[in-house]
Write a protein that holds these residues in place. Structure first.
Motif, PDB file in Angstrom:
ATOM      1  N   GLY A   1      -1.511  57.370  57.441  1.00 34.42           N
ATOM      2  CA  GLY A   1      -1.303  56.067  58.067  1.00 34.42           C
ATOM      3  C   GLY A   1      -1.963  54.912  57.326  1.00 34.42           C
TER       4      GLY A   1
ATOM      5  N   GLU B   1      -3.438  63.989  63.739  1.00 31.74           N
ATOM      6  CA  GLU B   1      -3.692  64.086  62.297  1.00 31.74           C
ATOM      7  C   GLU B   1      -2.940  65.258  61.655  1.00 31.74           C
ATOM      8  OE1 GLU B   1      -5.123  61.501  61.122  1.00 31.74           O
ATOM      9  OE2 GLU B   1      -5.782  60.792  63.094  1.00 31.74           O
TER      10      GLU B   1
ATOM     11  N   THR C   1       0.184  55.679  66.059  1.00 35.64           N
ATOM     12  CA  THR C   1       0.085  56.805  67.001  1.00 35.64           C
ATOM     13  C   THR C   1      -0.803  56.435  68.195  1.00 35.64           C
ATOM     14  OG1 THR C   1       0.454  58.301  65.168  1.00 35.64           O
ATOM     15  CG2 THR C   1      -0.413  59.286  67.179  1.00 35.64           C
TER      16      THR C   1
ATOM     17  N   GLY D   1      -0.224  52.892  59.911  1.00 36.54           N
ATOM     18  CA  GLY D   1      -1.545  52.492  60.425  1.00 36.54           C
ATOM     19  C   GLY D   1      -1.932  53.215  61.698  1.00 36.54           C
TER      20      GLY D   1
ATOM     21  N   SER E   1       2.972  59.859  57.416  1.00 31.02           N
ATOM     22  CA  SER E   1       2.433  59.642  58.764  1.00 31.02           C
ATOM     23  C   SER E   1       3.058  58.376  59.330  1.00 31.02           C
ATOM     24  CB  SER E   1       0.926  59.425  58.703  1.00 31.02           C
ATOM     25  OG  SER E   1       0.267  60.576  58.324  1.00 31.02           O
TER      26      SER E   1
HETATM   27 MG    MG Z   1      -1.739  58.865  61.597  1.00 28.11          MG
END
Ligand code: MG
Ligand code: ASP
Length: 440
Positions: free
Chosen positions: A27, A222, A61, A58, A55
């Protein structure tokens, strides 16, 4: 019966992909359009074909988790407001990232995903939190990977976007799904393996998959590192590179400790221990598939590619590691004591383990004594409540809140003294290589 043709295809896929790499971008490396654009030279200068795992942008999530919280909590309007804001952020990002032509294409493509996203937000089922969470939270990676796809397309890279949910098949343990390796291997080879033969770059999402019933799942926070490892293993790839904002694997988290050193090469077994006890650098599940298929993992810095980074692999020549330190905050120390002074023996230990297992409480450290069983776990008040309900009749359950779990591999007495001084040691364990302590 597997046909001769299928065996040949599988063999060819493995044979070809042992010269291919997986790049995973987290991210932070795509936190804004400038950062995403700065990844272009990294892709450009690499031998192709290349598989890219992304991902979400930033902190997307976290934003998605907030939407789940509102929707499940009954604030449907609040959830829609946050969802619209997140959509707008992605559109603005696309505008900064792309030229007019590709912006228009990206907008259309995102709009398709927004339909799925809005449905997921509208359809939350408060009685199925984990399920609802996954249907919403999986969207972040789908959005970001579409943006990346259009960036590569604009720069003339022959690329393809793949929905990882068609490839990564799991069980229905929402938020912590378990991979169905056989299915995933066949699909990875049939879909991504084929695409890699035709394209320079294949872009897919980390962290997400789908259960046999067609619903979306996530692999745990993650979890994009893990996806990169799964796909590398299933396709027999040459290596995985995780691009991060640090210059490699350090002996401790530089955000917590002032004088850390980069380690050039580490063995899988060192890293799996560190990750299990909470080292933030890599998702703990990442190492197993790589180890099982002897695939090296490189950690490189996306801010400066000239930095050497680190490699994690089976054989490491220099094993004179400095002390490797992991400090895991936000822990609870749970003590379970028999009310009638029965000993803690094999039979009640198996009952206790079964209860922890059923309640899905991960134990980070364990110790047992004559009439008590002590476990250090992640801070989840809801789980402690359930534990008390399940065990309260026969056991007294007491909890120390707000403790830390310190793990030091390759320790020296000095470093143990240094890191524990001024703190109360509630529990310690020591083996030849490792010291662990629960600190208050
Ligand atoms: Mg992430
Ligand atoms: N976006 C997910 C998370 O933040 C997965 C990942 O970044 O690896 O947890």
């Amino acid at each position: 019966m597997i046909s001769h043709r299928k065996v040949c295809v599988a063999f060819r896929t493995i044979y070809l992909s042992c010269y291919m790499k997986v790049f995973k971008f987290g991210g932070a490396s795509i936190a804004n359009a400038g950062r995403m654009k700065a990844l272009l030279p990294i892709i450009h200068d690499e031998r192709q074909p290349l598989l890219v795992v992304l991902s979400a942008l930033g902190k997307t999530t976290n934003a998605l988790e907030a939407i789940v919280g509102k929707a499940v909590g009954g604030d449907a309007t609040g959830a829609v407001v946050l969802a619209n804001a997140l959509e707008e952020q992605h559109i603005n990002y696309a505008r900064q990232l792309l030229d007019d032509e590709h912006f228009e294409q990206a907008k259309k493509s995102l709009a398709e995903l927004f339909v799925e996203f809005e449905q997921a937000v509208g359809n939350v089922d408060p009685s199925r939190y984990d399920y609802s969470y996954d249907q919403i939270v999986c969207m972040g990676e789908l959005f970001s990977s579409r943006l990346f796809f259009f960036l590569l397309a604009e720069h003339g890279i022959n690329c393809e976007w793949t929905d990882a949910r068609k490839v990564i098949r799991t069980d229905a343990t929402y938020r912590d799904a378990t991979v169905d390796w056989n299915y995933t291997k066949l699909e990875a080879q049939a879909i991504i393996g084929r695409q890699l033969k035709q394209r320079s770059v294949v872009v897919t999402q980390g962290f997400i998959g789908s259960a046999g019933n067609g619903s979306s799942v996530t692999l745990g926070r993650e979890g994009s590192d893990y996806t990169a490892a799964i796909l590398a293993a299933m396709l027999g790839m040459e290596s995985v590179t995780i691009w991060k904002d640090v210059d490699g694997f350090r002996n401790a988290d530089p955000k917590l400790f002032p004088d850390t050193v980069r380690i050039e090469a580490l063995s899988y077994s060192e890293v799996i221990e560190m990750a299990f006890y909470g080292a933030q650098i890599i998702h703990p599940k990442t190492i197993k598939p790589l180890h099982n298929h002897s695939i090296p993992l490189y950690v490189k810095c996306f801010l400066d590619r000239s930095l050497a980074g680190s490699v994690i692999r089976e054989h490491v020549t220099d094993t004179h590691y400095p002390p490797l330190i992991v400090l895991k905050d936000n822990q609870l120390l749970v003590q379970v004591t028999t009310r009638d002074f029965s000993f803690i023996t094999e039979d009640n230990l198996s009952t206790l383990y079964a209860v922890f297992h059923t309640l899905k409480i991960k134990i980070n450290l364990i110790q047992n004594a004559a009439i008590s069983f002590i476990a250090c776990i992640d801070n989840r008040a809801d789980k402690v409540q359930l534990l008390k309900q399940a065990l309260g009749k026969e056991y007294k359950v007491s909890v120390n809140e707000n403790v830390q779990l310190l793990t030091i591999r390759h320790f020296t007495p000095e470093i143990v003294f240094e890191l524990t001084k001024g703190k109360q040691r509630l529990l310690s364990q020591e083996t030849r290589k490792t010291v662990q302590a629960v600190l208050k």
